[in-house]
Design a protein around this motif. Structure first.
Motif, PDB file in Angstrom:
ATOM      1  N   LEU A  61     -13.998  -6.006  20.190  1.00  0.00           N
ATOM      2  CA  LEU A  61     -15.253  -5.481  20.451  1.00  0.00           C
ATOM      3  C   LEU A  61     -14.916  -3.755  21.255  1.00  0.00           C
ATOM      4  N   THR A  62     -16.070  -3.596  21.197  1.00  0.00           N
ATOM      5  CA  THR A  62     -16.304  -2.015  21.938  1.00  0.00           C
ATOM      6  C   THR A  62     -16.954  -2.133  23.189  1.00  0.00           C
ATOM      7  N   LEU A  63     -16.252  -1.800  24.217  1.00  0.00           N
ATOM      8  CA  LEU A  63     -16.780  -1.822  25.517  1.00  0.00           C
ATOM      9  C   LEU A  63     -17.035  -0.450  25.947  1.00  0.00           C
ATOM     10  N   GLY A  64     -18.248  -0.423  26.483  1.00  0.00           N
ATOM     11  CA  GLY A  64     -18.485   0.869  27.301  1.00  0.00           C
ATOM     12  C   GLY A  64     -18.111   0.711  28.774  1.00  0.00           C
ATOM     13  N   VAL A  65     -17.959   1.641  29.722  1.00  0.00           N
ATOM     14  CA  VAL A  65     -17.571   1.628  30.983  1.00  0.00           C
ATOM     15  C   VAL A  65     -18.201   2.625  31.881  1.00  0.00           C
ATOM     16  N   TRP A  66     -18.656   2.247  32.936  1.00  0.00           N
ATOM     17  CA  TRP A  66     -19.604   3.213  33.539  1.00  0.00           C
ATOM     18  C   TRP A  66     -18.912   3.070  35.270  1.00  0.00           C
ATOM     19  N   PHE A  67     -18.251   3.973  35.624  1.00  0.00           N
ATOM     20  CA  PHE A  67     -17.865   4.226  36.932  1.00  0.00           C
ATOM     21  C   PHE A  67     -18.624   5.238  37.920  1.00  0.00           C
ATOM     22  N   ASP A 124     -20.966  -2.738  22.192  1.00  0.00           N
ATOM     23  CA  ASP A 124     -21.172  -4.016  22.397  1.00  0.00           C
ATOM     24  C   ASP A 124     -21.867  -4.292  23.699  1.00  0.00           C
ATOM     25  N   ALA A 125     -21.376  -3.761  25.020  1.00  0.00           N
ATOM     26  CA  ALA A 125     -21.699  -3.982  26.115  1.00  0.00           C
ATOM     27  C   ALA A 125     -20.942  -3.000  27.081  1.00  0.00           C
ATOM     28  N   VAL A 126     -21.602  -2.760  28.324  1.00  0.00           N
ATOM     29  CA  VAL A 126     -21.049  -1.991  29.498  1.00  0.00           C
ATOM     30  C   VAL A 126     -20.635  -2.650  30.679  1.00  0.00           C
ATOM     31  N   LEU A 127     -19.600  -2.304  31.093  1.00  0.00           N
ATOM     32  CA  LEU A 127     -19.110  -2.688  32.224  1.00  0.00           C
ATOM     33  C   LEU A 127     -19.303  -1.732  33.327  1.00  0.00           C
ATOM     34  N   VAL A 177     -23.625  -5.238  31.361  1.00  0.00           N
ATOM     35  CA  VAL A 177     -25.091  -5.098  30.749  1.00  0.00           C
ATOM     36  C   VAL A 177     -25.004  -4.621  29.324  1.00  0.00           C
ATOM     37  N   THR A 178     -26.194  -4.206  28.717  1.00  0.00           N
ATOM     38  CA  THR A 178     -26.159  -3.666  27.045  1.00  0.00           C
ATOM     39  C   THR A 178     -26.224  -2.062  27.513  1.00  0.00           C
ATOM     40  N   ALA A 179     -26.246  -1.208  26.281  1.00  0.00           N
ATOM     41  CA  ALA A 179     -26.398  -0.027  26.642  1.00  0.00           C
ATOM     42  C   ALA A 179     -27.634   0.476  27.150  1.00  0.00           C
ATOM     43  N   LYS A 180     -28.701  -0.188  26.842  1.00  0.00           N
ATOM     44  CA  LYS A 180     -29.905   0.045  27.617  1.00  0.00           C
ATOM     45  C   LYS A 180     -30.165  -0.551  29.191  1.00  0.00           C
ATOM     46  N   GLY A 181     -29.171  -1.180  29.538  1.00  0.00           N
ATOM     47  CA  GLY A 181     -28.945  -1.514  31.009  1.00  0.00           C
ATOM     48  C   GLY A 181     -29.666  -3.008  31.291  1.00  0.00           C
TER      49      GLY A 181
END
Length: 207
Positions: A35-41, A102-105, A136-140
């Motif tokens: 999977l491709t995981l986005g991450v937001w710090f 696929d999702a954002v952590l 969450v999804t890329a759209k939150g």
């Protein structure tokens, strides 16, 4: 955000004693999820810092900065857990769109507690941390939310200074967080449901 800090000063002085946590964080030895995981710090996470004021003139104030160490560990961990990791420049929300993600952590340090020899009368430094995670999804749009604890300790006999002891206890707590996350991520019920929607078997990472 609530920071419950139980930290007494160890050195007598006018200025605060500062510890910028530094350590090594090995990659997990597991099969990465395809999977491709986005991450937001957010800035609270990347600049995470605890300030403890002295309660008497015989004590020093302390500043313990874990932000850089947090980012280092989670970058290493997530790169080993997922096929691809993408760092986002903005918080996921309605105006965002990243079809390849696929999702954002979004991790948060929700609570941190210290116990040191001056307080416990035992020559052991201890740190407890509590994290809160949002997937969450890329759209939150929320996918899953859960909390997790970690713990680290070190005896003073192995180190030359109180700062080194506090640093090592923090490193051990952050490492413990990584181990707990890697072990329990696919066991979170909402995450299991999300993985099934992706055609993966929870706990295996395989179709």
């Amino acid at each position: 955000m609530l920071f419950a800090v139980v930290l007494l000063g160890l050195l007598i002085g006018c200025g605060p004693t500062k510890v910028v946590v530094k350590g090594n964080f090995p990659a997990p030895l597991i099969e990465p999820l395809p999977l491709t995981l986005g991450v937001w710090f957010d800035t609270d996470f990347t600049q995470h810092e605890i300030f403890d004021e002295p309660t008497s003139r015989k004590e020093s104030s302390w500043i313990v900065n874990t932000g850089a160490a947090q980012v280092q560990m989670w970058d290493t961990l997530l790169a080993g857990m997922f096929e691809k990791v993408v760092h986002l420049d903005a918080k996921p929300g309605p105006g965002q769109s990243s079809p390849e993600i696929d999702a954002v952590l979004i991790p948060h340090v929700e609570e941190l507690q210290y116990a040191i020899p001056a307080q416990t009368n035992v020559k052991v430094y201890e740190i407890w941390m509590r994290y809160r995670f949002e997937l969450v999804t890329a759209k939150g749009t929320p996918i899953a939310k859960w909390s997790m604890s970690s713990y680290g300790k070190t005896p003073t006999a192995l180190l030359q200074s109180d700062q080194e002891a506090v640093n090592l206890a923090a490193v051990m707590a952050v490492r413990d967080a990584g181990a707990n996350f890697a072990t329990h991520f696919t066991k979170v019920p909402a995450v299991q449901e999300w993985l099934r929607d992706k055609g993966l078997q929870p706990g295996t990472g395989t179709p």
